[in-house]
Design a protein around this motif. Structure first.
Motif, short mmCIF file in Angstrom:
data_model
loop_
_atom_site.label_atom_id
_atom_site.label_comp_id
_atom_site.label_asym_id
_atom_site.label_seq_id
_atom_site.Cartn_x
_atom_site.Cartn_y
_atom_site.Cartn_z
N MET A 117 1.17 -0.95 0.29
CA MET A 117 0.45 0.16 0.04
C MET A 117 0.28 1.70 -0.12
O MET A 117 1.04 2.45 -0.56
CB MET A 117 -0.89 -0.14 0.89
CG MET A 117 -2.16 -0.87 1.14
SD MET A 117 -3.32 0.16 -0.04
CE MET A 117 -4.94 -1.09 0.17
N ALA A 118 2.15 1.39 1.40
CA ALA A 118 3.27 2.27 0.52
C ALA A 118 3.59 2.90 -0.56
O ALA A 118 3.33 4.28 -0.80
CB ALA A 118 3.74 2.32 1.68
N GLY A 119 3.91 1.97 -1.53
CA GLY A 119 4.05 1.97 -3.09
C GLY A 119 2.69 2.29 -4.27
O GLY A 119 3.49 3.89 -4.35
N THR A 120 1.82 1.67 -3.84
CA THR A 120 0.50 3.33 -4.18
C THR A 120 0.46 4.18 -3.69
O THR A 120 0.33 5.08 -4.93
CB THR A 120 -0.82 2.76 -3.79
OG1 THR A 120 0.11 1.09 -4.20
CG2 THR A 120 -1.72 2.68 -4.56
N LYS B 193 2.99 6.58 -2.56
CA LYS B 193 3.35 7.30 -3.11
C LYS B 193 3.47 7.30 -4.68
O LYS B 193 4.11 8.59 -5.24
CB LYS B 193 5.10 6.26 -2.66
CG LYS B 193 5.96 6.59 -1.24
CD LYS B 193 7.32 5.72 -1.08
CE LYS B 193 7.68 6.06 -0.30
NZ LYS B 193 8.69 5.03 -0.14
N ARG B 194 3.09 6.21 -6.01
CA ARG B 194 2.95 6.80 -6.90
C ARG B 194 2.07 7.88 -7.18
O ARG B 194 1.94 8.68 -7.66
CB ARG B 194 2.54 5.78 -7.65
CG ARG B 194 4.09 4.70 -7.85
CD ARG B 194 3.31 3.36 -8.62
NE ARG B 194 2.45 2.36 -7.76
CZ ARG B 194 2.77 1.20 -7.58
NH1 ARG B 194 3.25 1.28 -6.63
NH2 ARG B 194 1.22 0.47 -6.33
N LYS B 195 0.64 7.72 -6.28
CA LYS B 195 -0.66 8.63 -5.89
C LYS B 195 0.03 9.86 -6.11
O LYS B 195 -0.61 11.37 -6.82
CB LYS B 195 -1.61 8.24 -5.05
CG LYS B 195 -3.29 9.19 -5.23
CD LYS B 195 -3.43 9.01 -4.22
CE LYS B 195 -5.41 10.10 -4.43
NZ LYS B 195 -5.95 9.32 -3.55
N HIS B 196 1.35 10.30 -4.55
CA HIS B 196 1.46 11.78 -4.20
C HIS B 196 2.39 12.07 -5.76
O HIS B 196 2.46 13.26 -5.52
CB HIS B 196 2.44 11.43 -3.16
CG HIS B 196 2.78 12.50 -2.20
ND1 HIS B 196 2.57 13.65 -2.57
CD2 HIS B 196 4.82 13.09 -3.07
CE1 HIS B 196 3.24 14.72 -1.85
NE2 HIS B 196 4.03 14.20 -2.30
N ALA B 197 3.21 11.40 -6.35
CA ALA B 197 3.68 11.37 -7.62
C ALA B 197 3.12 12.63 -8.61
O ALA B 197 3.49 13.02 -9.02
CB ALA B 197 4.51 10.38 -7.73
N LEU B 198 2.18 11.19 -8.74
CA LEU B 198 0.93 11.36 -9.92
C LEU B 198 1.02 13.00 -9.19
O LEU B 198 0.51 14.18 -10.49
CB LEU B 198 0.21 10.99 -10.11
CG LEU B 198 -1.06 11.38 -11.25
CD1 LEU B 198 -0.05 11.81 -12.80
CD2 LEU B 198 -2.26 10.34 -11.30
#
Length: 74
Positions: free
Chosen positions: A1-4, A6-11
């Motif tokens: 979940m942490a990876g998801t 981080k990806r959402k924050h990056a987007l």
């Protein structure tokens, strides 16, 4: 979940940067749940031919080098 997360924050950060640069327009709708749409500004659309040419160059370059690439999504 942490990876998801981080990806959402990056987007989100990338979209904010593109908006700040005047390449995309953000429209917020007063709905539940909240809805946000992004679309290209005229300045953003002006980059399409440049990015298309760069992508096509990359396809040809990878073919010459014998490297398989996946087609663009969309």
């Amino acid at each position: 979940m942490a990876g998801t997360r981080k990806r959402k924050h990056a987007l989100i950060q990338q979209l904010r940067d593109l908006e700040a640069d005047g390449l995309v327009r953000r429209t917020v709708f007063d709905t539940v749940p909240p809805q946000v749409e992004y679309d290209l500004t005229d300045e953003g659309w002006s980059l399409v031919p440049v990015l298309t040419a760069l992508y096509e160059w990359g396809e040809k370059r990878s073919a010459r080098a014998g490297i398989a690439i996946e087609p663009m999504m969309g």
